[in-house]
Design a protein around this motif. Structure first.
Motif, PDB file in Angstrom:
ATOM      1  N   ALA A  25       0.827  -1.206   0.000  1.00 36.76           N
ATOM      2  CA  ALA A  25       0.000   0.000   0.000  1.00 36.76           C
ATOM      3  C   ALA A  25       0.865   1.262   0.000  1.00 36.76           C
ATOM      4  CB  ALA A  25      -0.943  -0.002   1.200  1.00 36.76           C
ATOM      5  N   SER A  26       1.955   1.236   0.737  1.00 34.19           N
ATOM      6  CA  SER A  26       2.870   2.382   0.764  1.00 34.19           C
ATOM      7  C   SER A  26       3.518   2.585  -0.593  1.00 34.19           C
ATOM      8  CB  SER A  26       3.946   2.191   1.835  1.00 34.19           C
ATOM      9  OG  SER A  26       3.363   2.137   3.110  1.00 34.19           O
ATOM     10  N   LEU A  27       3.967   1.500  -1.202  1.00 33.59           N
ATOM     11  CA  LEU A  27       4.590   1.589  -2.526  1.00 33.59           C
ATOM     12  C   LEU A  27       3.587   2.071  -3.572  1.00 33.59           C
ATOM     13  CD1 LEU A  27       6.661  -1.703  -2.353  1.00 33.59           C
ATOM     14  CD2 LEU A  27       7.603   0.616  -2.485  1.00 33.59           C
ATOM     15  N   ARG A  28       2.371   1.562  -3.510  1.00 34.77           N
ATOM     16  CA  ARG A  28       1.322   1.990  -4.443  1.00 34.77           C
ATOM     17  C   ARG A  28       1.055   3.480  -4.261  1.00 34.77           C
ATOM     18  NH1 ARG A  28      -1.960  -1.896  -3.606  1.00 34.77           N
ATOM     19  NH2 ARG A  28      -3.107  -0.912  -1.909  1.00 34.77           N
ATOM     20  N   GLY A  29       1.035   3.946  -3.018  1.00 31.38           N
ATOM     21  CA  GLY A  29       0.842   5.364  -2.739  1.00 31.38           C
ATOM     22  C   GLY A  29       1.943   6.246  -3.310  1.00 31.38           C
ATOM     23  N   LEU A  30       3.128   5.679  -3.448  1.00 31.43           N
ATOM     24  CA  LEU A  30       4.250   6.412  -4.050  1.00 31.43           C
ATOM     25  C   LEU A  30       4.246   6.310  -5.570  1.00 31.43           C
ATOM     26  CD1 LEU A  30       7.135   5.434  -1.598  1.00 31.43           C
ATOM     27  CD2 LEU A  30       6.094   7.702  -1.865  1.00 31.43           C
ATOM     28  N   GLY A  31       3.285   5.578  -6.123  1.00 29.72           N
ATOM     29  CA  GLY A  31       3.187   5.452  -7.574  1.00 29.72           C
ATOM     30  C   GLY A  31       4.055   4.370  -8.176  1.00 29.72           C
ATOM     31  N   VAL A  32       4.513   3.424  -7.369  1.00 24.86           N
ATOM     32  CA  VAL A  32       5.371   2.343  -7.862  1.00 24.86           C
ATOM     33  C   VAL A  32       4.518   1.350  -8.645  1.00 24.86           C
ATOM     34  CG1 VAL A  32       6.921   0.467  -7.164  1.00 24.86           C
ATOM     35  CG2 VAL A  32       6.963   2.650  -5.940  1.00 24.86           C
ATOM     36  N   SER A  34       3.139  -2.098 -10.578  1.00 27.36           N
ATOM     37  CA  SER A  34       2.738  -3.394 -10.014  1.00 27.36           C
ATOM     38  C   SER A  34       3.828  -4.461 -10.117  1.00 27.36           C
ATOM     39  CB  SER A  34       1.450  -3.890 -10.669  1.00 27.36           C
ATOM     40  OG  SER A  34       1.629  -4.058 -12.056  1.00 27.36           O
ATOM     41  N   GLU A  35       4.623  -4.450 -11.187  1.00 21.78           N
ATOM     42  CA  GLU A  35       5.689  -5.463 -11.319  1.00 21.78           C
ATOM     43  C   GLU A  35       6.736  -5.320 -10.231  1.00 21.78           C
ATOM     44  OE1 GLU A  35       7.788  -6.378 -14.950  1.00 21.78           O
ATOM     45  OE2 GLU A  35       5.938  -6.084 -16.089  1.00 21.78           O
ATOM     46  N   ILE A  36       7.155  -4.102  -9.982  1.00 18.74           N
ATOM     47  CA  ILE A  36       8.166  -3.861  -8.949  1.00 18.74           C
ATOM     48  C   ILE A  36       7.585  -4.175  -7.574  1.00 18.74           C
ATOM     49  CG2 ILE A  36       9.560  -2.080  -7.822  1.00 18.74           C
ATOM     50  CD1 ILE A  36       9.899  -0.869 -10.665  1.00 18.74           C
ATOM     51  N   ARG A  37       6.346  -3.783  -7.337  1.00 18.08           N
ATOM     52  CA  ARG A  37       5.701  -4.105  -6.059  1.00 18.08           C
ATOM     53  C   ARG A  37       5.614  -5.609  -5.857  1.00 18.08           C
ATOM     54  NH1 ARG A  37       1.204  -0.993  -7.719  1.00 18.08           N
ATOM     55  NH2 ARG A  37      -0.120  -2.651  -6.879  1.00 18.08           N
ATOM     56  N   ASP A  68      12.160   5.913  -0.710  1.00 20.33           N
ATOM     57  CA  ASP A  68      12.402   7.337  -0.936  1.00 20.33           C
ATOM     58  C   ASP A  68      11.996   7.791  -2.331  1.00 20.33           C
ATOM     59  OD1 ASP A  68      14.348   6.273  -2.573  1.00 20.33           O
ATOM     60  OD2 ASP A  68      16.036   7.076  -1.435  1.00 20.33           O
ATOM     61  N   GLY A  69      11.220   7.000  -3.017  1.00 21.34           N
ATOM     62  CA  GLY A  69      10.813   7.337  -4.371  1.00 21.34           C
ATOM     63  C   GLY A  69      11.718   6.733  -5.426  1.00 21.34           C
ATOM     64  N   ALA A  70      12.966   6.452  -5.059  1.00 13.68           N
ATOM     65  CA  ALA A  70      13.914   5.852  -5.997  1.00 13.68           C
ATOM     66  C   ALA A  70      14.259   4.420  -5.620  1.00 13.68           C
ATOM     67  CB  ALA A  70      15.205   6.672  -6.049  1.00 13.68           C
ATOM     68  N   ARG A  71      14.216   4.112  -4.335  1.00 15.84           N
ATOM     69  CA  ARG A  71      14.663   2.813  -3.846  1.00 15.84           C
ATOM     70  C   ARG A  71      13.826   2.363  -2.665  1.00 15.84           C
ATOM     71  NH1 ARG A  71      18.351   0.470  -6.049  1.00 15.84           N
ATOM     72  NH2 ARG A  71      19.573  -1.095  -5.034  1.00 15.84           N
ATOM     73  N   CYS A  72      13.676   1.056  -2.539  1.00 17.42           N
ATOM     74  CA  CYS A  72      13.050   0.450  -1.366  1.00 17.42           C
ATOM     75  C   CYS A  72      14.115  -0.398  -0.680  1.00 17.42           C
ATOM     76  CB  CYS A  72      11.862  -0.420  -1.787  1.00 17.42           C
ATOM     77  SG  CYS A  72      11.027  -1.222  -0.398  1.00 17.42           S
ATOM     78  N   SER A 134      15.330  -1.135  -6.774  1.00 20.35           N
ATOM     79  CA  SER A 134      15.060   0.143  -7.414  1.00 20.35           C
ATOM     80  C   SER A 134      13.575   0.239  -7.703  1.00 20.35           C
ATOM     81  CB  SER A 134      15.863   0.238  -8.710  1.00 20.35           C
ATOM     82  OG  SER A 134      15.457   1.374  -9.431  1.00 20.35           O
ATOM     83  N   LEU A 135      13.018   1.433  -7.531  1.00 18.16           N
ATOM     84  CA  LEU A 135      11.595   1.638  -7.772  1.00 18.16           C
ATOM     85  C   LEU A 135      11.307   2.146  -9.183  1.00 18.16           C
ATOM     86  CD1 LEU A 135      10.553   3.166  -4.338  1.00 18.16           C
ATOM     87  CD2 LEU A 135      10.471   0.772  -5.094  1.00 18.16           C
ATOM     88  N   ALA A 136      12.354   2.353  -9.965  1.00 18.91           N
ATOM     89  CA  ALA A 136      12.172   2.810 -11.350  1.00 18.91           C
ATOM     90  C   ALA A 136      11.871   1.608 -12.246  1.00 18.91           C
ATOM     91  CB  ALA A 136      13.429   3.511 -11.840  1.00 18.91           C
ATOM     92  N   SER A 137      10.990   1.820 -13.193  1.00 23.09           N
ATOM     93  CA  SER A 137      10.629   0.728 -14.120  1.00 23.09           C
ATOM     94  C   SER A 137      11.763   0.425 -15.071  1.00 23.09           C
ATOM     95  CB  SER A 137       9.401   1.106 -14.935  1.00 23.09           C
ATOM     96  OG  SER A 137       8.324   1.344 -14.077  1.00 23.09           O
TER      97      SER A 137
END
Length: 137
Positions: A25-32, A34-37, A68-72, A134-137
């Protein structure tokens, strides 16, 4: 924006889905995406399952996650025995056979994260499973 989650959970099967859903839910809220999540959820689930099944001591374990928007960055911390890192938890040794029903957690975590480190806790029993993605696609 930085999001930090710290959870102390009972060492039971119900705790793993709770922490996975909370982090997702936190990652989804940051716009990450679905594949990375899904990759992060799989690695987190494997780390939690190992603690639940194999940590010999302690009724609880901790999960700490920082996004932080870039990394988990995730740490799963147990209070297992002193030898948990050198084999008692199944972290070391030969990979599981391809058709085995269990024993592939470490292989999966390595495959779905960019960094994976497993170490003993300093001045305490147990292990820390640390992984990053990394949270980037």
């Amino acid at each position: 924006m930085e999001v930090v989650l710290e959870m102390t959970l009972p060492r039971n099967a119900e705790s793993a889905p709770l922490v996975r859903h909370t982090l997702d839910a936190s990652l989804r809220g940051l716009g990450v995406g679905s594949e990375i999540r899904a990759d992060i959820a799989l690695a987190l689930g494997e780390a939690c399952a190992n603690v639940i099944q194999h940590a010999a001591a302690g009724m609880e374990y901790e999960v700490r996650a920082r996004m932080d928007g870039a990394r988990c960055v995730v740490d799963v911390i147990d209070g297992g025995t002193e030898d948990a890192v050198d084999g008692a938890n199944g972290w070391e040794g030969a990979p599981a056979p391809p058709l085995a029903e269990s024993g592939r957690g470490l292989q999966l975590m390595r495959a779905f994260t960019e960094e994976l480190h497993i170490a003993g806790r300093v001045h305490r029993n147990g292990s820390i499973v640390h992984f990053e993605k990394s949270l980037a696609s």
